[in-house]
Design a protein around this motif. Structure first.
Motif, PDB file in Angstrom:
ATOM      1  N   MET A   1      35.066  40.777  60.426  1.00  0.00           N
ATOM      2  CA  MET A   1      35.924  41.860  59.938  1.00  0.00           C
ATOM      3  C   MET A   1      37.315  41.308  59.627  1.00  0.00           C
ATOM      4  N   VAL A   2      38.054  42.034  58.834  1.00  0.00           N
ATOM      5  CA  VAL A   2      39.392  41.600  58.447  1.00  0.00           C
ATOM      6  C   VAL A   2      40.413  42.110  59.458  1.00  0.00           C
ATOM      7  N   THR A   3      41.221  41.228  59.998  1.00  0.00           N
ATOM      8  CA  THR A   3      42.307  41.641  60.873  1.00  0.00           C
ATOM      9  C   THR A   3      43.429  42.233  60.038  1.00  0.00           C
ATOM     10  N   ASN A   4      44.240  43.076  60.673  1.00  0.00           N
ATOM     11  CA  ASN A   4      45.379  43.654  59.967  1.00  0.00           C
ATOM     12  C   ASN A   4      46.325  42.575  59.470  1.00  0.00           C
ATOM     13  N   GLU A   5      46.457  41.502  60.248  1.00  0.00           N
ATOM     14  CA  GLU A   5      47.335  40.404  59.846  1.00  0.00           C
ATOM     15  C   GLU A   5      46.854  39.768  58.543  1.00  0.00           C
ATOM     16  N   PHE A   6      45.533  39.521  58.454  1.00  0.00           N
ATOM     17  CA  PHE A   6      45.000  38.914  57.234  1.00  0.00           C
ATOM     18  C   PHE A   6      45.069  39.899  56.067  1.00  0.00           C
ATOM     19  N   LYS A   7      44.756  41.155  56.348  1.00  0.00           N
ATOM     20  CA  LYS A   7      44.819  42.174  55.298  1.00  0.00           C
ATOM     21  C   LYS A   7      46.220  42.252  54.711  1.00  0.00           C
ATOM     22  N   ASN A   8      47.220  42.300  55.567  1.00  0.00           N
ATOM     23  CA  ASN A   8      48.599  42.375  55.092  1.00  0.00           C
ATOM     24  C   ASN A   8      48.979  41.131  54.306  1.00  0.00           C
ATOM     25  N   TYR A   9      48.503  39.970  54.763  1.00  0.00           N
ATOM     26  CA  TYR A   9      48.775  38.713  54.068  1.00  0.00           C
ATOM     27  C   TYR A   9      48.199  38.761  52.650  1.00  0.00           C
ATOM     28  N   ALA A  10      46.971  39.244  52.513  1.00  0.00           N
ATOM     29  CA  ALA A  10      46.334  39.326  51.191  1.00  0.00           C
ATOM     30  C   ALA A  10      47.052  40.327  50.299  1.00  0.00           C
ATOM     31  N   GLU A  11      47.347  41.504  50.857  1.00  0.00           N
ATOM     32  CA  GLU A  11      47.929  42.567  50.042  1.00  0.00           C
ATOM     33  C   GLU A  11      49.348  42.249  49.583  1.00  0.00           C
ATOM     34  N   GLU A  12      50.043  41.371  50.292  1.00  0.00           N
ATOM     35  CA  GLU A  12      51.395  40.979  49.877  1.00  0.00           C
ATOM     36  C   GLU A  12      51.390  40.345  48.488  1.00  0.00           C
ATOM     37  N   ALA A  13      50.296  39.666  48.127  1.00  0.00           N
ATOM     38  CA  ALA A  13      50.261  38.911  46.879  1.00  0.00           C
ATOM     39  C   ALA A  13      49.365  39.525  45.811  1.00  0.00           C
ATOM     40  N   LEU A  14      48.649  40.600  46.134  1.00  0.00           N
ATOM     41  CA  LEU A  14      47.711  41.203  45.190  1.00  0.00           C
ATOM     42  C   LEU A  14      48.242  42.517  44.647  1.00  0.00           C
ATOM     43  N   VAL A  15      47.975  42.784  43.369  1.00  0.00           N
ATOM     44  CA  VAL A  15      48.257  44.110  42.820  1.00  0.00           C
ATOM     45  C   VAL A  15      47.294  45.086  43.483  1.00  0.00           C
ATOM     46  N   HIS A  16      47.815  46.180  43.986  1.00  0.00           N
ATOM     47  CA  HIS A  16      46.990  47.090  44.795  1.00  0.00           C
ATOM     48  C   HIS A  16      46.235  48.069  43.888  1.00  0.00           C
ATOM     49  N   THR A  17      45.155  47.589  43.280  1.00  0.00           N
ATOM     50  CA  THR A  17      44.305  48.452  42.453  1.00  0.00           C
ATOM     51  C   THR A  17      42.944  48.692  43.095  1.00  0.00           C
ATOM     52  N   TYR A  18      42.710  48.109  44.264  1.00  0.00           N
ATOM     53  CA  TYR A  18      41.457  48.324  45.000  1.00  0.00           C
ATOM     54  C   TYR A  18      41.776  48.737  46.431  1.00  0.00           C
ATOM     55  N   ASN A  19      41.035  49.725  46.927  1.00  0.00           N
ATOM     56  CA  ASN A  19      41.035  50.025  48.358  1.00  0.00           C
ATOM     57  C   ASN A  19      39.838  49.278  48.958  1.00  0.00           C
ATOM     58  N   ARG A  20      40.093  48.034  49.326  1.00  0.00           N
ATOM     59  CA  ARG A  20      38.999  47.164  49.753  1.00  0.00           C
ATOM     60  C   ARG A  20      38.462  47.542  51.129  1.00  0.00           C
ATOM     61  N   PHE A  21      37.165  47.258  51.328  1.00  0.00           N
ATOM     62  CA  PHE A  21      36.566  47.411  52.646  1.00  0.00           C
ATOM     63  C   PHE A  21      37.174  46.380  53.604  1.00  0.00           C
ATOM     64  N   PRO A  22      37.245  46.672  54.890  1.00  0.00           N
ATOM     65  CA  PRO A  22      37.887  45.752  55.851  1.00  0.00           C
ATOM     66  C   PRO A  22      36.960  44.605  56.270  1.00  0.00           C
ATOM     67  N   VAL A  23      36.469  43.880  55.288  1.00  0.00           N
ATOM     68  CA  VAL A  23      35.569  42.751  55.530  1.00  0.00           C
ATOM     69  C   VAL A  23      35.975  41.610  54.606  1.00  0.00           C
ATOM     70  N   ALA A  24      35.966  40.396  55.126  1.00  0.00           N
ATOM     71  CA  ALA A  24      36.170  39.206  54.302  1.00  0.00           C
ATOM     72  C   ALA A  24      34.892  38.383  54.375  1.00  0.00           C
ATOM     73  N   PHE A  25      34.177  38.310  53.266  1.00  0.00           N
ATOM     74  CA  PHE A  25      32.930  37.556  53.253  1.00  0.00           C
ATOM     75  C   PHE A  25      33.207  36.069  53.065  1.00  0.00           C
ATOM     76  N   ASP A  26      32.434  35.275  53.750  1.00  0.00           N
ATOM     77  CA  ASP A  26      32.611  33.823  53.741  1.00  0.00           C
ATOM     78  C   ASP A  26      31.513  33.113  52.960  1.00  0.00           C
ATOM     79  N   HIS A  27      30.258  33.518  53.144  1.00  0.00           N
ATOM     80  CA  HIS A  27      29.150  32.871  52.444  1.00  0.00           C
ATOM     81  C   HIS A  27      27.926  33.781  52.445  1.00  0.00           C
ATOM     82  N   GLY A  28      26.933  33.386  51.670  1.00  0.00           N
ATOM     83  CA  GLY A  28      25.707  34.155  51.605  1.00  0.00           C
ATOM     84  C   GLY A  28      24.489  33.258  51.666  1.00  0.00           C
TER      85      GLY A  28
END
Length: 396
Positions: free
Chosen positions: A1-28
């Motif tokens: 799952m995505v921590t609030n710290e990582f979420k905030n880090y990502a959102e600082e640099a991204l245009v907020h056009t998506y309400n992303r799910f709180p998951v960061a996928f690594d591989h499949g």
């Protein structure tokens, strides 16, 4: 799952056009995804109908690696072998004549609009031709694609659009007829409406529209960006109806993950565009075309269409069981492996609960769960999805 710290880090640099799910996928691996914590998820979204073969597919990956070692980009000022091979395979699969490779489905729609308007301009020299599109359709986010998207909510803040676009009711032949004028140059719709709720075109509607276009010399443009590339059990959904469009747009599973789309023109429209009318720096570069070429090879060698036609009825059966068992489910519908479960309540809580339980599903409208899994799912995968979703319906 995505921590609030990582979420905030990502959102600082991204245009907020998506309400992303709180998951960061690594591989499949196969039809499963793994997040950065190692949690396993069954994927019934396939990157929004993109990853037809699932994940970590060695044959596909090796084809891209081999091309990367040779040539990634050279521009459209020169020929390349991957582009020629991919174009011929797409022409053969579609039954049409010529291909223009784009970087996305949205760009494919832009090109299709230009084909229609140039085709009409060649006939009479006018620039006020109209395109009939459908209500509740979705064709993309760029200005041209947005202009033919039949949901006012998407368009209202960005007007005016390209103009001369008329909206008709999908699967309503008489309404389309009433909208045709001597200025109509094209009729455009998704063969299976996707974002609008997973509504397949009715056979009589599609066949009669084809007949109308022939009679009036209007181009029929079919958007197969989501429903094409084997998802309905045919390589392209219009092949269920025994007709050919004049222009077809495709993307998503065309490249199974690399950014590539295309518009493909039939005999009527094959000479509409001339040198200088359209272009793309990256479109059809050697890397993406190597992917497209390998995708078509794998569809054939792995008998993907046969597999879809075997598994799809089972998915329909399991979804119908949920519809029969739970009052919150209004109905299920779709074709092949593009299916909808329409609820009598917002779908968001059920989708979020499924994600918590390790199932990736997405919506197609406020109260519709959309199922567009990898085309290689098995009946066992369907059973796994069924059990997780059933538990979500029981709990909520």
């Amino acid at each position: 799952m995505v921590t609030n710290e990582f979420k905030n880090y990502a959102e600082e640099a991204l245009v907020h056009t998506y309400n992303r799910f709180p998951v960061a996928f690594d591989h499949g691996e196969g039809v499963y995804l793994y997040d950065t914590d190692g949690k396993k998820y069954l994927d019934f979204a396939a990157g929004i109908a993109v990853n037809a073969f699932g994940y970590h597919v060695e044959e596909y990956n090796n084809a891209l690696k081999a091309q990367m070692d040779k040539l990634i980009h050279i521009s459209n000022l020169f020929y390349t072998e991957p582009m020629a091979e991919a174009a011929h395979k797409l022409v053969k699969a579609s039954g049409l004549k010529r291909v223009f490779f784009t970087n996305s489905g949205t760009e494919a729609i832009e090109g299709a609009i230009k084909v229609a308007r140039k085709y009409a301009h060649k006939k009479d020299g006018c620039t006020d031709h109209e395109i009939i599109a459908m209500e509740h359709s979705f064709h993309g986010r760029s200005m041209g694609a947005l202009s033919v998207t039949g949901n006012a909510h998407y368009r209202e803040a960005f007007g005016p659009g390209i103009g001369h676009v008329i909206f008709a009711k999908y699967n309503d032949l008489e309404d389309v007829k009433a909208k045709i004028t001597d200025k109509t140059c094209a009729i455009l719709f998704e063969t299976v409406q996707g974002e609008g709720g997973i509504y397949p075109g009715e056979a009589d509607f599609i066949k009669q529209i084809r007949k109308l276009c022939d009679e009036k010399d209007i181009l029929l443009i079919l958007d197969e960006i989501q429903c094409g590339m084997g998802r309905t059990g045919k390589m392209f959904a219009y092949q269920h109806y025994g007709i050919l469009p004049d222009v077809m747009t495709t993307a998503k599973a065309l490249g199974c993950g690399v950014p590539v789309g295309a518009f493909v023109v039939g005999e009527r429209a094959e000479n509409a565009l001339e040198p200088g009318d359209h272009g793309s720096t990256y479109g059809g570069n050697p890397l993406v075309c190597a992917a497209v070429s390998k995708v078509f090879d794998m569809f054939e060698s792995r008998h993907v269409l046969d597999h879809v036609n075997e598994v799809a009825p089972y998915l329909d059966k399991r979804l119908s069981q949920l519809a029969a068992e739970f009052d919150v489910v209004k109905e299920t519908r779709g074709m092949g492996l593009i299916r909808a479960l329409e609820l009598k309540a917002p779908a968001g809580p059920y989708i979020n609960k499924a994600l918590e339980k390790g199932l990736v599903i997405i919506s197609a409208g406020a109260n519709i769960i959309r199922f567009v899994p990898p085309l290689v799912i098995t009946k066992e995968n369907v059973d796994e999805m069924y059990e997780i979703l059933k538990s979500c319906l029981e709990e909520l």
